[in-house]
Design an enzyme around this catalytic site. Sequence first.
Site, PDB file in Angstrom:
ATOM      1  N   GLU A 129       0.570  -1.144   0.058  1.00 52.27           N
ATOM      2  CA  GLU A 129       0.086  -0.011   0.176  1.00 52.27           C
ATOM      3  C   GLU A 129       0.871   1.357  -0.096  1.00 52.27           C
ATOM      4  O   GLU A 129       2.137   1.118   0.197  1.00 52.27           O
ATOM      5  CB  GLU A 129      -0.985   0.056   1.343  1.00 52.27           C
ATOM      6  CG  GLU A 129      -1.976  -1.250   1.146  1.00 52.27           C
ATOM      7  CD  GLU A 129      -2.712  -1.176   2.439  1.00 52.27           C
ATOM      8  OE1 GLU A 129      -2.482  -0.450   3.275  1.00 52.27           O
ATOM      9  OE2 GLU A 129      -3.531  -2.022   2.575  1.00 52.27           O
ATOM     10  N   PRO A 130       0.270   2.289  -0.200  1.00 53.44           N
ATOM     11  CA  PRO A 130       1.237   3.605  -0.236  1.00 53.44           C
ATOM     12  C   PRO A 130       1.842   3.833   0.936  1.00 53.44           C
ATOM     13  O   PRO A 130       2.950   4.214   1.120  1.00 53.44           O
ATOM     14  CB  PRO A 130       0.149   4.757  -0.534  1.00 53.44           C
ATOM     15  CG  PRO A 130      -1.214   4.093  -1.069  1.00 53.44           C
ATOM     16  CD  PRO A 130      -1.143   2.751  -0.429  1.00 53.44           C
TER      17      PRO A 130
ATOM     18  N   ARG B 150      34.781  -9.072 -30.280  1.00 53.31           N
ATOM     19  CA  ARG B 150      35.625  -7.286 -30.238  1.00 53.31           C
ATOM     20  C   ARG B 150      36.936  -7.570 -30.113  1.00 53.31           C
ATOM     21  O   ARG B 150      37.462  -8.306 -29.173  1.00 53.31           O
ATOM     22  CB  ARG B 150      34.671  -6.559 -29.484  1.00 53.31           C
ATOM     23  CG  ARG B 150      35.418  -5.100 -29.602  1.00 53.31           C
ATOM     24  CD  ARG B 150      34.351  -4.175 -28.762  1.00 53.31           C
ATOM     25  NE  ARG B 150      35.010  -2.872 -28.821  1.00 53.31           N
ATOM     26  CZ  ARG B 150      35.191  -1.891 -29.449  1.00 53.31           C
ATOM     27  NH1 ARG B 150      34.497  -2.163 -30.974  1.00 53.31           N
ATOM     28  NH2 ARG B 150      35.694  -0.865 -29.427  1.00 53.31           N
TER      29      ARG B 150
ATOM     30  N   ARG C  83       9.732 -16.428  -3.572  1.00 59.96           N
ATOM     31  CA  ARG C  83      11.248 -16.054  -3.309  1.00 59.96           C
ATOM     32  C   ARG C  83      12.300 -17.003  -4.186  1.00 59.96           C
ATOM     33  O   ARG C  83      13.019 -16.501  -4.634  1.00 59.96           O
ATOM     34  CB  ARG C  83      11.392 -15.868  -2.193  1.00 59.96           C
ATOM     35  CG  ARG C  83      11.034 -14.671  -1.358  1.00 59.96           C
ATOM     36  CD  ARG C  83      10.995 -14.252  -0.042  1.00 59.96           C
ATOM     37  NE  ARG C  83      10.447 -13.239   0.510  1.00 59.96           N
ATOM     38  CZ  ARG C  83      10.075 -12.816   1.687  1.00 59.96           C
ATOM     39  NH1 ARG C  83      10.242 -13.575   2.496  1.00 59.96           N
ATOM     40  NH2 ARG C  83       9.320 -11.535   1.718  1.00 59.96           N
TER      41      ARG C  83
ATOM     42  N   GLU D   3       8.871  -8.452  -3.686  1.00 61.26           N
ATOM     43  CA  GLU D   3       8.792  -9.881  -3.049  1.00 61.26           C
ATOM     44  C   GLU D   3       9.772  -9.702  -1.768  1.00 61.26           C
ATOM     45  O   GLU D   3      10.428 -10.722  -1.568  1.00 61.26           O
ATOM     46  CB  GLU D   3       9.004 -10.954  -3.974  1.00 61.26           C
ATOM     47  CG  GLU D   3       8.007 -10.964  -5.067  1.00 61.26           C
ATOM     48  CD  GLU D   3       7.451 -12.386  -5.667  1.00 61.26           C
ATOM     49  OE1 GLU D   3       7.898 -13.365  -4.855  1.00 61.26           O
ATOM     50  OE2 GLU D   3       7.060 -12.433  -6.711  1.00 61.26           O
TER      51      GLU D   3
HETATM   52  C1  LIG Z   1       7.517  -3.198 -10.417  1.00 63.14           C
HETATM   53  C2  LIG Z   1       7.118  -3.800  -9.096  1.00 63.14           C
HETATM   54  C3  LIG Z   1       5.961  -4.695  -9.003  1.00 63.14           C
HETATM   55  C4  LIG Z   1       5.542  -5.098  -7.658  1.00 63.14           C
HETATM   56  N1  LIG Z   1       4.521  -6.133  -7.698  1.00 63.14           N
HETATM   57  C5  LIG Z   1       3.810  -6.108  -6.500  1.00 63.14           C
HETATM   58  C6  LIG Z   1       2.738  -7.012  -6.581  1.00 63.14           C
HETATM   59  O1  LIG Z   1       2.190  -7.492  -7.338  1.00 63.14           O
HETATM   60  N2  LIG Z   1       2.205  -7.158  -5.205  1.00 63.14           N
HETATM   61  C7  LIG Z   1       2.410  -6.307  -4.105  1.00 63.14           C
HETATM   62  O2  LIG Z   1       2.023  -6.565  -2.992  1.00 63.14           O
HETATM   63  N3  LIG Z   1       3.416  -5.627  -4.177  1.00 63.14           N
HETATM   64  C8  LIG Z   1       4.215  -5.397  -5.168  1.00 63.14           C
HETATM   65  N4  LIG Z   1       5.308  -4.591  -5.337  1.00 63.14           N
HETATM   66  C9  LIG Z   1       5.662  -3.631  -4.201  1.00 63.14           C
HETATM   67  C10 LIG Z   1       7.103  -4.170  -3.529  1.00 63.14           C
HETATM   68  O3  LIG Z   1       6.858  -5.432  -2.823  1.00 63.14           O
HETATM   69  C11 LIG Z   1       7.483  -3.176  -2.694  1.00 63.14           C
HETATM   70  O4  LIG Z   1       7.746  -2.165  -3.407  1.00 63.14           O
HETATM   71  C12 LIG Z   1       8.621  -3.592  -1.688  1.00 63.14           C
HETATM   72  O5  LIG Z   1       8.096  -4.699  -0.624  1.00 63.14           O
HETATM   73  C13 LIG Z   1       9.125  -2.514  -1.003  1.00 63.14           C
HETATM   74  O6  LIG Z   1       8.339  -1.432  -0.545  1.00 63.14           O
HETATM   75  P1  LIG Z   1       8.228  -0.221  -0.416  1.00 63.14           P
HETATM   76  O7  LIG Z   1       8.302   0.322  -1.821  1.00 63.14           O
HETATM   77  O8  LIG Z   1       7.180   0.319   0.445  1.00 63.14           O
HETATM   78  O9  LIG Z   1       9.624   0.480   0.159  1.00 63.14           O
HETATM   79  P2  LIG Z   1       9.907   0.765   1.642  1.00 63.14           P
HETATM   80  O10 LIG Z   1       9.350  -0.316   2.728  1.00 63.14           O
HETATM   81  O11 LIG Z   1       9.491   2.155   2.126  1.00 63.14           O
HETATM   82  O12 LIG Z   1      11.532   0.698   1.827  1.00 63.14           O
HETATM   83  C14 LIG Z   1      12.508   1.890   1.381  1.00 63.14           C
HETATM   84  C15 LIG Z   1      13.755   1.274   1.728  1.00 63.14           C
HETATM   85  O13 LIG Z   1      13.913   0.938   3.105  1.00 63.14           O
HETATM   86  C16 LIG Z   1      14.531  -0.206   3.370  1.00 63.14           C
HETATM   87  N5  LIG Z   1      13.993  -0.658   4.751  1.00 63.14           N
HETATM   88  C17 LIG Z   1      12.456  -0.826   5.024  1.00 63.14           C
HETATM   89  N6  LIG Z   1      12.325  -1.191   6.292  1.00 63.14           N
HETATM   90  C18 LIG Z   1      13.720  -1.539   6.962  1.00 63.14           C
HETATM   91  C19 LIG Z   1      13.943  -1.991   7.953  1.00 63.14           C
HETATM   92  N7  LIG Z   1      13.163  -2.389   8.966  1.00 63.14           N
HETATM   93  N8  LIG Z   1      15.543  -2.031   7.965  1.00 63.14           N
HETATM   94  C20 LIG Z   1      16.319  -1.540   7.065  1.00 63.14           C
HETATM   95  N9  LIG Z   1      15.922  -1.158   6.289  1.00 63.14           N
HETATM   96  C21 LIG Z   1      14.575  -1.131   5.809  1.00 63.14           C
HETATM   97  C22 LIG Z   1      13.927  -1.194   2.182  1.00 63.14           C
HETATM   98  O14 LIG Z   1      14.833  -2.086   1.970  1.00 63.14           O
HETATM   99  C23 LIG Z   1      14.241  -0.196   1.233  1.00 63.14           C
HETATM  100  O15 LIG Z   1      15.568   0.252   0.889  1.00 63.14           O
HETATM  101  C24 LIG Z   1       6.045  -4.309  -6.462  1.00 63.14           C
HETATM  102  C25 LIG Z   1       6.872  -3.229  -6.664  1.00 63.14           C
HETATM  103  C26 LIG Z   1       7.482  -3.111  -8.015  1.00 63.14           C
HETATM  104  C27 LIG Z   1       8.552  -1.929  -7.797  1.00 63.14           C
END
Ligand SMILES: Cc1cc2nc3c(=O)[nH]c(=O)nc-3n(C[C@H](O)[C@H](O)[C@H](O)COP(=O)(O)OP(=O)(O)OC[C@H]3O[C@@H](n4cnc5c(N)ncnc54)[C@H](O)[C@@H]3O)c2cc1C
Length: 383
Positions: A126-127, A269, A244, A364
């Site tokens: 979610e957002p 090359r 995964r 994931e």
């Molecule tokens: C192309 C694409 C396809 C996707 N498809 C799906 C889908 O089909 N279904 C679905 O549900 N989701 C989907 N996602 C979402 C994806 O799983 C999330 O983007 C991902 O889990 C990360 O969440 P976030 O983007 O909110 O990043 P955030 O959680 O905001 O993380 C930002 C950064 O902070 C780090 N971070 C966060 N918490 C911690 C912590 N406790 N300790 C250390 N570092 C931390 C993260 O590793 C990352 O580097 C998709 C995303 C993309 C880009």
Amino acid sequence: MIRDPELLNQLVDTISRFVRERLIPNEVRLAEEDAVPPELLQEMKEMGLFGLSIPEEYGGLGLTMEEEALVAIEIGKTSPAFRSVFGTNNGIGAQGILIDGTPEQKAQYVPRLATGELLSSFCLTEPDSGSDAASLRTTAVRDGDHYVLNGTKRYITNGPEADLFTVMARTDPSNKGAGGISAFIVEGDTPGLKRGPSDDKMGQKGAHTCDIIFEDCRVPAENIIGGKEGQGFKTAMKVLDRGRLHISAVCVGVAERLVEESLNYAIDRKQFGVRLADHQLIQAMLADSKTEAYAGRTMVLDAAQRKDAGEKVSTLASCCKLFCAEMVGRVADRAVQVHGGAGYMAEYAVERFYRDVRLFRIYEGTTQIQQLVIARDMVREVS
Ligand SMILES: Cc1cc2nc3c(=O)[nH]c(=O)nc-3n(C[C@H](O)[C@H](O)[C@H](O)COP(=O)(O)OP(=O)(O)OC[C@H]3O[C@@H](n4cnc5c(N)ncnc54)[C@H](O)[C@@H]3O)c2cc1C
């Protein structure tokens, strides 16, 4: 576990030929049109790719985890967006229903997922809740024989096209953690389900994501997965375990393709009067990439065999996702380097793969989340 080596070899050969003869020649078209060509989609359905890991009783191929990993490695040798469409169906889109669904839910939906008649999606993110998925805010409030869903899901793969969604939503507002979450099967044409515009992504053109918005979306109560509230987060985590390993296998396939692209270029090359492949610093990059791809292949197959043998592999699945997603990033980076300026040009496949593989470290479960899961499990085991 490989049930019948001869049958599996035939399947892997067929897929390998399909990748070489049909998908690789259409990689540029896929990227330019930002869509899987319809005739290829049809061929994928006819080959059974939409039902690879769905049991035979529901019309799938019923592959074991090891068999699926070997197939996913082959499929990884072309643009990952081709896999995304059917991989989501076999994987995160269908597995929730398969693992925890009631017999009626399985009978109603899984056969049509296996043939590709229904395209599915998995709605967790979610957002305001990504890595911290258990804090999700989408609500599902019981109203008679329905639940009413409200909330927004973000970056949902297959979102613009999906016919069926597995949606995690909070049924118990007093429980702000994982225990308050339930999983629902939501049909794509349910009133109150809206799709945002397709996201403009860095790579993996041809695979689409968008917001899925629920506004007073009424879902029949019998669509709660497993028939019970409060199980949804566990279902989502079980789904991701398998996902995964699958994604790790795809990373290995992409890495093997990039090793091949790099080697061929380095042989073709010449600089300083000799082939690039005869320069030792280029050889070091080729050797490092080959070694890392092999390490990834070995660990994915080991974890898959253990899963087939009934071992709990959550920690190992995270180890594989952590290593393989990072590994293919390094291999892609070296592939661009071996190609020099050509590697920065869209004309060469490595430029596209360099952008495509960046996603593997994010979705994931990010690399950091895999590290947290692995360390948490290690500490839990000894204490
Ligand atoms: C192309 C694409 C396809 C996707 N498809 C799906 C889908 O089909 N279904 C679905 O549900 N989701 C989907 N996602 C979402 C994806 O799983 C999330 O983007 C991902 O889990 C990360 O969440 P976030 O983007 O909110 O990043 P955030 O959680 O905001 O993380 C930002 C950064 O902070 C780090 N971070 C966060 N918490 C911690 C912590 N406790 N300790 C250390 N570092 C931390 C993260 O590793 C990352 O580097 C998709 C995303 C993309 C880009």
